[in-house]
Write a protein that holds these residues in place. Structure first.
Motif, PDB file in Angstrom:
ATOM      1  N   ILE A 456       0.991  -1.751  -0.174  1.00  0.00           N
ATOM      2  CA  ILE A 456      -0.165  -0.183   0.143  1.00  0.00           C
ATOM      3  C   ILE A 456       0.782   1.608   0.048  1.00  0.00           C
ATOM      4  CG2 ILE A 456      -1.742  -0.689   1.249  1.00  0.00           C
ATOM      5  CD1 ILE A 456      -1.436   0.829   3.809  1.00  0.00           C
ATOM      6  N   VAL A 457       2.393   1.008   0.523  1.00  0.00           N
ATOM      7  CA  VAL A 457       3.071   1.890  -0.239  1.00  0.00           C
ATOM      8  C   VAL A 457       3.254   2.561  -1.357  1.00  0.00           C
ATOM      9  CG1 VAL A 457       5.185   3.451   1.346  1.00  0.00           C
ATOM     10  CG2 VAL A 457       3.578   2.022   2.059  1.00  0.00           C
ATOM     11  N   GLN A 458       3.478   3.621  -1.668  1.00  0.00           N
ATOM     12  CA  GLN A 458       4.694   4.751  -2.333  1.00  0.00           C
ATOM     13  C   GLN A 458       5.431   5.698  -2.485  1.00  0.00           C
ATOM     14  OE1 GLN A 458       5.405   3.103  -5.981  1.00  0.00           O
ATOM     15  NE2 GLN A 458       5.105   4.830  -7.365  1.00  0.00           N
ATOM     16  N   PHE A 459       6.925   4.978  -2.543  1.00  0.00           N
ATOM     17  CA  PHE A 459       7.959   5.962  -2.513  1.00  0.00           C
ATOM     18  C   PHE A 459       8.369   6.766  -3.518  1.00  0.00           C
ATOM     19  CE2 PHE A 459      12.317   6.845  -1.818  1.00  0.00           C
ATOM     20  CZ  PHE A 459      12.503   8.174  -1.378  1.00  0.00           C
ATOM     21  N   VAL A 460       8.054   8.571  -4.094  1.00  0.00           N
ATOM     22  CA  VAL A 460       8.714   9.148  -4.774  1.00  0.00           C
ATOM     23  C   VAL A 460       9.616   9.797  -3.994  1.00  0.00           C
ATOM     24  CG1 VAL A 460       8.376  11.030  -6.809  1.00  0.00           C
ATOM     25  CG2 VAL A 460       6.705   9.042  -6.057  1.00  0.00           C
ATOM     26  N   PRO A 461      11.332   9.848  -4.776  1.00  0.00           N
ATOM     27  CA  PRO A 461      12.086  11.017  -4.240  1.00  0.00           C
ATOM     28  C   PRO A 461      12.182  12.173  -5.124  1.00  0.00           C
ATOM     29  CG  PRO A 461      13.286   9.251  -5.546  1.00  0.00           C
ATOM     30  CD  PRO A 461      11.684   8.703  -5.708  1.00  0.00           C
ATOM     31  N   PHE A 462      11.436  13.299  -4.636  1.00  0.00           N
ATOM     32  CA  PHE A 462      11.121  14.299  -5.694  1.00  0.00           C
ATOM     33  C   PHE A 462      11.829  14.903  -6.082  1.00  0.00           C
ATOM     34  CE2 PHE A 462       9.596  18.663  -5.282  1.00  0.00           C
ATOM     35  CZ  PHE A 462       8.239  18.974  -6.063  1.00  0.00           C
ATOM     36  N   ARG A 463      13.787  15.488  -5.917  1.00  0.00           N
ATOM     37  CA  ARG A 463      14.384  15.035  -6.300  1.00  0.00           C
ATOM     38  C   ARG A 463      14.611  15.195  -7.713  1.00  0.00           C
ATOM     39  NH1 ARG A 463      17.912  12.711  -1.771  1.00  0.00           N
ATOM     40  NH2 ARG A 463      18.727  10.638  -3.158  1.00  0.00           N
ATOM     41  N   ASP A 464      14.141  13.667  -8.370  1.00  0.00           N
ATOM     42  CA  ASP A 464      13.922  12.952  -9.356  1.00  0.00           C
ATOM     43  C   ASP A 464      13.698  14.401 -10.511  1.00  0.00           C
ATOM     44  OD1 ASP A 464      15.752  11.600  -7.421  1.00  0.00           O
ATOM     45  OD2 ASP A 464      15.115   9.651  -8.247  1.00  0.00           O
ATOM     46  N   TYR A 465      12.859  14.828 -10.245  1.00  0.00           N
ATOM     47  CA  TYR A 465      12.449  15.583 -10.762  1.00  0.00           C
ATOM     48  C   TYR A 465      11.835  17.069 -11.062  1.00  0.00           C
ATOM     49  CZ  TYR A 465       9.485  10.884 -10.092  1.00  0.00           C
ATOM     50  OH  TYR A 465       9.277   9.917  -9.791  1.00  0.00           O
ATOM     51  N   MET A 476       5.771  17.529 -14.833  1.00  0.00           N
ATOM     52  CA  MET A 476       4.872  16.869 -14.375  1.00  0.00           C
ATOM     53  C   MET A 476       3.807  15.924 -14.651  1.00  0.00           C
ATOM     54  SD  MET A 476       4.340  19.318 -12.144  1.00  0.00           S
ATOM     55  CE  MET A 476       2.666  19.276 -11.340  1.00  0.00           C
ATOM     56  N   ALA A 477       3.820  15.976 -15.966  1.00  0.00           N
ATOM     57  CA  ALA A 477       3.749  14.619 -16.369  1.00  0.00           C
ATOM     58  C   ALA A 477       4.394  12.892 -15.950  1.00  0.00           C
ATOM     59  CB  ALA A 477       3.790  14.796 -17.687  1.00  0.00           C
ATOM     60  N   ARG A 478       5.247  13.329 -15.714  1.00  0.00           N
ATOM     61  CA  ARG A 478       6.133  11.735 -14.958  1.00  0.00           C
ATOM     62  C   ARG A 478       6.141  11.975 -13.711  1.00  0.00           C
ATOM     63  NH1 ARG A 478      11.305  11.077 -13.685  1.00  0.00           N
ATOM     64  NH2 ARG A 478      12.244  13.176 -13.353  1.00  0.00           N
ATOM     65  N   LEU A 479       6.144  13.068 -13.234  1.00  0.00           N
ATOM     66  CA  LEU A 479       5.478  13.158 -11.894  1.00  0.00           C
ATOM     67  C   LEU A 479       4.322  12.516 -11.644  1.00  0.00           C
ATOM     68  CD1 LEU A 479       6.654  13.880  -8.272  1.00  0.00           C
ATOM     69  CD2 LEU A 479       5.410  16.716  -9.081  1.00  0.00           C
ATOM     70  N   ALA A 480       3.133  12.975 -11.943  1.00  0.00           N
ATOM     71  CA  ALA A 480       2.350  12.159 -11.981  1.00  0.00           C
ATOM     72  C   ALA A 480       2.264  10.663 -11.864  1.00  0.00           C
ATOM     73  CB  ALA A 480       1.083  13.093 -13.024  1.00  0.00           C
ATOM     74  N   LYS A 481       2.428  10.909 -13.523  1.00  0.00           N
ATOM     75  CA  LYS A 481       2.485   9.303 -13.767  1.00  0.00           C
ATOM     76  C   LYS A 481       3.439   8.196 -12.535  1.00  0.00           C
ATOM     77  CE  LYS A 481       4.377   5.543 -17.067  1.00  0.00           C
ATOM     78  NZ  LYS A 481       5.702   5.404 -16.528  1.00  0.00           N
ATOM     79  N   ASP A 482       4.201   8.223 -11.434  1.00  0.00           N
ATOM     80  CA  ASP A 482       5.175   7.621 -11.037  1.00  0.00           C
ATOM     81  C   ASP A 482       4.254   8.283 -10.041  1.00  0.00           C
ATOM     82  OD1 ASP A 482       6.384   6.888 -12.977  1.00  0.00           O
ATOM     83  OD2 ASP A 482       8.582   8.435 -11.567  1.00  0.00           O
ATOM     84  N   VAL A 483       3.692   9.158  -8.788  1.00  0.00           N
ATOM     85  CA  VAL A 483       2.933   9.925  -8.080  1.00  0.00           C
ATOM     86  C   VAL A 483       1.583   7.865  -8.119  1.00  0.00           C
ATOM     87  CG1 VAL A 483       1.532  11.052  -6.925  1.00  0.00           C
ATOM     88  CG2 VAL A 483       3.920  11.345  -7.533  1.00  0.00           C
ATOM     89  N   LEU A 484       1.041   8.626  -8.822  1.00  0.00           N
ATOM     90  CA  LEU A 484       0.087   7.377  -9.578  1.00  0.00           C
ATOM     91  C   LEU A 484      -0.284   5.926  -9.876  1.00  0.00           C
ATOM     92  CD1 LEU A 484      -2.585   9.917 -10.771  1.00  0.00           C
ATOM     93  CD2 LEU A 484      -1.979   9.862  -8.128  1.00  0.00           C
ATOM     94  N   ALA A 485       1.616   5.443  -9.711  1.00  0.00           N
ATOM     95  CA  ALA A 485       1.757   4.374 -10.414  1.00  0.00           C
ATOM     96  C   ALA A 485       1.109   3.634  -9.307  1.00  0.00           C
ATOM     97  CB  ALA A 485       3.212   3.843 -10.380  1.00  0.00           C
TER      98      ALA A 485
END
Length: 521
Positions: A456-465, A476-485
């Protein structure tokens, strides 16, 4: 009580809390010399000299005035080493002096000294320092002090002691010696208020007066007791303190004789001490630059705008964790950013950002950094609605530090049975190994031998974007894709496991249905 539960006794100061650490003052006394403190690097494990006490001549039982003030980090094991030396010359080269013992300090003390020789005892006293950053400047004089030298007058000096919570006293200042006088006027001196009373204005301050002797066997003249609150009255008038030597003397006729010597506080002034961070505030990821968003605000806005459209009413409960709250400095790991305990909801991302910026002005950031309370907070809401009408998403924005890994794992394992997911966004340049472990993509998270029912956990390092300046999101499109993946699959897996089918009613007939994001910073 534990350090994490201790609140500052000084005036609550939200500005000082830039890092989840607290200042700890270590006082050193030796019973059979100069002491040198070494700290150990986390990565290299090499010992580095942190500081040295002063040298006290001709005594086997020194109580050092100079303190060690360390940053105590809740998440780290900090090893300390104290080396004791008998100083034989003015050379700073330690090889030219006699090393007596080396106590290693973590939770226990182990001693290594000269084989076959009793090297004495080191006494360490530690106290968490309050946030009071005032510095007081005082000047004293004395009148009719007792004559202790057979030839000539006394050579008086003053010693100040701060009272401790256990009733003992810790030396905090010595004045200079004024030679050959019974009516000395000492030079003005400055001392931090937290060194004098740790910000507790009613705490006792003991002052002793001695006649200096070259061989170190200083003669006690007398003492008096006061407090910071009493000293502050001198700002409007002189304060006179009667000095007592705790003895009774009798005249030749048998009548009681009292030597009426006194000490007068001539001047008293207070000003705030400014630190390096006062001038370079941007060292904190929470620093509010008037010209651009900080890392937390940028991550919150970017990720929040992606997920907010999945909530029908755009009202989001927003929580903070790891801070002291006004007015008494109580430590909390789940507090509403808007300050409203009964209604933590904020109107849209702008409402959350406003509440976040306002909270930075009212709370003091403070360790340890515990995730479990906010996970359990959202889990309680999710546990109450398991019919598929709502699905909860907890957004955690963090610098990667976590103090309660075991408790957080247990909270996530328990939450995996509920209609909720967790998005963790890492800000800053730290390593995020713990967050990757919580993500559980490679190894399913477990607690006490029990595997999580689902991931149930999704981790995203913000610096990569971010771009090289760290001020703009590249895509923003790639960030949205990875956040909601992983959110869609996580939601579907929960619904299928519970045999819940999609609601066929038109959206306008079921305004409460959908995702319910919750933010935690």
């Amino acid at each position: 009580s534990s350090l994490e539960d201790m609140a500052s006794v000084c005036e609550f100061d939200p500005i000082t809390g830039n890092i989840p650490a607290t200042k700890v003052e270590i006082t050193v006394s030796c019973r059979y010399y100069m002491c040198i403190l070494y700290t150990q690097g986390v990565e290299s494990k090499q010992w580095r000299e942190f500081g040295r006490t002063e040298v006290i001549d001709n005594t086997l039982n020194p109580d050092f005035v100079r303190k060690y003030i360390l940053d105590y980090f809740f998440e780290e094991k900090q090893n300390l080493r104290f080396d004791i030396y008998d100083i034989d010359s003015k050379s700073p080269d330690l090889a030219k002096h006699v090393s007596l013992m080396t106590p290693m300090l973590h939770i226990w003390l182990g001693f290594r000294g000269i084989p076959g020789k009793k090297c004495g005892t080191i006494i360490l006293a530690a106290e968490e320092l309050g946030n009071c950053r005032d510095c007081v400047t005082m000047q004293f004089c004395a009148n009719k002090l007792d004559k202790k030298d057979f030839f000539g007058r006394s050579d008086p000096f003053m010693v100040f002691y701060r009272s401790n919570e256990d009733g003992t006293f810790t030396i905090c200042h010595k004045t200079e010696v004024v030679k050959n006088t019974l009516n000395p006027v000492w030079k003005p001196f400055s001392i931090p208020v937290r060194a004098l009373c740790n910000g507790d204005y009613d705490r006792s301050i003991k002052v002793e007066i001695y006649d200096w002797d070259r061989d170190g066997s200083h003669d006690f003249i007398g003492e008096f007791t006061t407090s910071y609150k009493e000293l502050t009255r001198t700002q409007s008038q002189f304060s006179v303190f009667e000095v007592s030597d705790n003895t009774l003397d009798f005249c030749n006729d048998g009548s009681l004789f009292c030597n009426r010597c006194s000490v007068t506080l001539l001047s008293f002034s207070v000003e705030a001490e400014h630190t390096f961070l006062d001038y370079i505030k941007s060292t904190s990821l929470h620093y509010m630059n008037p010209y651009q968003m900080n890392a937390y605000a940028m991550a919150l806005k970017a990720v929040g705008e992606i997920i907010q459209d999945y909530d029908s009413d755009k009202m989001f409960p927003a929580l903070g964790f790891g801070a002291k709250l006004p007015p008494d400095g109580r430590v909390s790991h789940e507090f509403p950013l808007n300050g409203n305990m009964d209604n933590p909801y904020c109107n849209g991302m702008e409402g959350i950002l406003d509440a976040y910026h306002q909270s930075l002005k009212t709370v003091q950031l403070y360790g340890p950094t515990n995730f479990a309370p906010v996970v359990n907070h959202v889990a309680r809401y999710a546990a109450a609605v398991q019919d598929g009408s709502q699905y909860f998403v907890l957004l955690i924005i963090t610098d990667g530090v976590i103090s309660d890994m075991a408790q957080t794992k247990e909270a996530i394992v328990n939450a995996a049975k509920l209609p909720m997911s967790i998005i963790i966004v890492g800000v800053g340049q730290a390593e995020f190994d713990a967050m990757v472990e919580l993500d559980g993509d490679d190894i399913r998270i477990s607690s006490r031998g029990k595997l999580a029912e689902r991931d149930i956990v999704q981790f995203v390092p913000f610096r990569d974007y971010m771009d090289r300046t760290g001020n703009h999101v590249l895509s923003m499109a790639r960030l949205a894709k990875d956040v909601l993946a992983e959110i869609p699959d996580q939601l579907i897996l929960y619904m299928k496991s519970r045999g819940i089918k999609p609601n066929q009613s038109p959206p306008e007939c079921s305004p409460e249905a959908g995702l319910s994001p919750t933010s935690a910073i």
